[in-house]
Design an enzyme around this catalytic site. Sequence first.
Site, PDB file in Angstrom:
ATOM      1  N   SER A   1     -11.680 -25.476   2.346  1.00  0.00           N
ATOM      2  CA  SER A   1     -10.562 -26.218   2.948  1.00  0.00           C
ATOM      3  C   SER A   1      -9.312 -25.356   3.021  1.00  0.00           C
ATOM      4  CB  SER A   1     -10.276 -27.467   2.104  1.00  0.00           C
ATOM      5  OG  SER A   1      -9.031 -28.035   2.437  1.00  0.00           O
TER       6      SER A   1
ATOM      7  N   TYR B   1      -7.997 -31.734  -5.396  1.00  0.00           N
ATOM      8  CA  TYR B   1      -8.956 -31.421  -4.325  1.00  0.00           C
ATOM      9  C   TYR B   1      -8.927 -29.929  -4.003  1.00  0.00           C
ATOM     10  CZ  TYR B   1     -10.943 -31.303   0.410  1.00  0.00           C
ATOM     11  OH  TYR B   1     -11.687 -30.998   1.519  1.00  0.00           O
TER      12      TYR B   1
END
Length: 277
Positions: A7, A32
């Site tokens: 990501s 995350y």
Amino acid sequence: QIVYASSSSVYGLNKKVPFSESDAIETPNSPYACSKMAMELYAKTYSQLYDLNLIGLRFFTVYGPRGRPDMAPYKFLKAIKDGTKFQKYGDGTSSRDYTYVDDIVSGVVASLQNRKQVKCEVYNLGNSSPVSLNEFISLCEKVVGNKANYDQIENQLGDVPHTYADISKAKIDLGYSPKIKLEEAFIANLEKDYKKAYKLLSPLAEQGNDKAQFRLGVMYKEGQGVPQDYEEAVKWFRLAAEQENHEAQLALALSLKDGKGVTKDREEAWKFMTLAA
């Protein structure tokens, strides 16, 4: 060949833009982001231990069909279309590198093919064209034709101010080249409102946008918001096909095969069918 999803969040609060794969990643701003950093480290370790080919893809704000309804592209478009109020985080200067899912898929497929046989690498998959939140809302208003109604609140905990992908490495190794612009995707999302879609597509098609030309051709072929006109459909299909739009090449091939809006020509039909394959 193993391909895994990382990501853009790994870049965290990095100030240098665009984000490059060679940049230090030391400022993650959410659990995350930490999990994605750990995944990349695991991949590197497994590659050196077990001689595995692993490619990690740092996705940048992916949107498109079947996307999460809580993400800005869907939430804002729906709220502005319906005239309902939504929450705007911060002053609107934050920006995101929105990347259409079709472009992401092309990068995933290229990674699976791994024509350069890279051993263990990470790549940015983005659009390399960041859009501020204020610009994003203005674009939603333009596409929908309504004014936005929102409450401005504080920035969301864990958010980062900007994302911006340097995609030069992915271009060289994977042949990655994103094609879908935010406005085109928004128009496609609202295509069922055919009259509005036609009004928005026409100037884009006249400017030479092949995706708009193809969609305009479909509208004339199907009589969506305009009188059905096969000749006009073929005109737009041909213009888009000349720009190597595969959908338009296939549509033109079928028109030539059936003789709809154009003289039946099986030889030329086969030519465009081959190009579309």
